[in-house]
Scaffold this motif. Structure first.
Motif, PDB file in Angstrom:
ATOM      1  N   PHE A 140       1.177  -1.017   0.050  1.00 45.93           N
ATOM      2  CA  PHE A 140       0.022  -0.029   0.022  1.00 45.93           C
ATOM      3  C   PHE A 140       0.362   1.319   0.098  1.00 45.93           C
ATOM      4  CE2 PHE A 140      -1.642   4.063   2.156  1.00 45.93           C
ATOM      5  CZ  PHE A 140      -2.804   4.145   1.637  1.00 45.93           C
ATOM      6  N   GLN A 143       2.256   2.174  -3.015  1.00 43.31           N
ATOM      7  CA  GLN A 143       1.383   2.442  -4.268  1.00 43.31           C
ATOM      8  C   GLN A 143       1.062   3.517  -3.950  1.00 43.31           C
ATOM      9  OE1 GLN A 143      -1.433  -0.644  -4.615  1.00 43.31           O
ATOM     10  NE2 GLN A 143       0.609  -2.676  -5.538  1.00 43.31           N
ATOM     11  N   ASN A 144       0.778   3.773  -2.589  1.00 44.50           N
ATOM     12  CA  ASN A 144       0.022   5.442  -2.154  1.00 44.50           C
ATOM     13  C   ASN A 144       1.244   6.381  -1.323  1.00 44.50           C
ATOM     14  OD1 ASN A 144      -2.536   4.876  -3.332  1.00 44.50           O
ATOM     15  ND2 ASN A 144      -1.784   2.855  -2.433  1.00 44.50           N
ATOM     16  N   LYS A 155      -8.219   4.004   0.307  1.00 44.43           N
ATOM     17  CA  LYS A 155      -7.746   2.969  -0.429  1.00 44.43           C
ATOM     18  C   LYS A 155      -7.080   2.377   0.987  1.00 44.43           C
ATOM     19  CE  LYS A 155      -5.917   4.909  -5.114  1.00 44.43           C
ATOM     20  NZ  LYS A 155      -4.685   5.090  -5.666  1.00 44.43           N
ATOM     21  N   ILE A 156      -6.406   3.782   2.214  1.00 47.82           N
ATOM     22  CA  ILE A 156      -5.642   2.810   3.300  1.00 47.82           C
ATOM     23  C   ILE A 156      -7.093   2.293   4.242  1.00 47.82           C
ATOM     24  CG2 ILE A 156      -6.323   5.008   4.926  1.00 47.82           C
ATOM     25  CD1 ILE A 156      -3.439   4.115   6.066  1.00 47.82           C
ATOM     26  N   ALA A 159      -7.164  -1.047   2.359  1.00 47.17           N
ATOM     27  CA  ALA A 159      -5.913  -2.212   2.703  1.00 47.17           C
ATOM     28  C   ALA A 159      -5.469  -2.249   4.804  1.00 47.17           C
ATOM     29  CB  ALA A 159      -4.568  -1.228   2.956  1.00 47.17           C
TER      30      ALA A 159
END
Length: 188
Positions: A140, A143-144, A155-156, A159
């Motif tokens: 993660f 990618q972020n 997104k987190i 994850a």
């Protein structure tokens, strides 16, 4: 990795004092602790064989609000109890100087289990979570990298949900921690 942590010896809490003083998640912590079982008596015997190693010390960065601490620290404490190694728990917020020497990918992730010799020289560290669970966060972060991106929080959350999935429903992850600690301590 920090070269020496001797200045932190005798400044932390005993595991019992940490657990007794928990104001958050104490029940969940104790539940995970009660669920621990040795799956392999050879593992238990290995940790017990370290009782003769009077040269080892352990400092653990932790906080009662952290889900990874609540889930993983009970396993670590069961393992370390077999070794009879001196163990101190350092509440992260009270030991930020130490925490900042043991960042995970630039961030404050706990628990961090630090093994040192009697002179304080760091020999190894484990944490904040089993490697297969940490792999999700590592991917993660790669990618972020921009924490200020508009979709970062969304997104987190995904994850974190995947990390929970990797932990699994039961206690199987606990044996992963046992194996990882055994490998780590076998090398020092």
């Amino acid at each position: 990795m920090a070269a020496n942590v001797a200045h932190k010896f005798r400044t932390g809490l005993t595991p019992k004092a940490f657990v007794d003083g928990m104001t958050k998640n104490q029940e969940a912590f104790q539940s995970w602790s009660e669920a621990f079982e040795w799956a392999d008596e050879q593992d238990r015997a290995f940790f017990a064989s370290l009782q003769h190693r009077d040269d080892l010390r352990c400092l653990i960065l932790a906080a009662d609000w952290c889900g990874d601490v609540v889930r993983n620290l009970p396993v670590v404490l069961h393992v370390l109890k077999e070794t009879e190694m001196p163990v101190e728990i350092m509440v992260m917020e009270e030991h930020l100087d130490l925490m900042d020497e043991f960042l995970t990918m630039g961030g404050r992730a706990i628990p961090v289990v630090i093994f040192a010799d009697t002179g304080g020289h760091v020999l190894a560290k484990w944490g904040p979570r089993p490697s297969h669970v940490q792999a999700v966060m590592t991917a993660f972060k790669q990618q972020n990298p921009d924490r200020n991106a508009p979709d970062y929080e969304e997104k987190i959350k995904v994850a974190r949900a995947e990390m929970l999935k990797q932990y699994g429903e039961g206690t199987g992850y606990q044996q992963v921690i046992v194996k990882e600690l055994k490998e780590l301590l076998s090398a020092i």
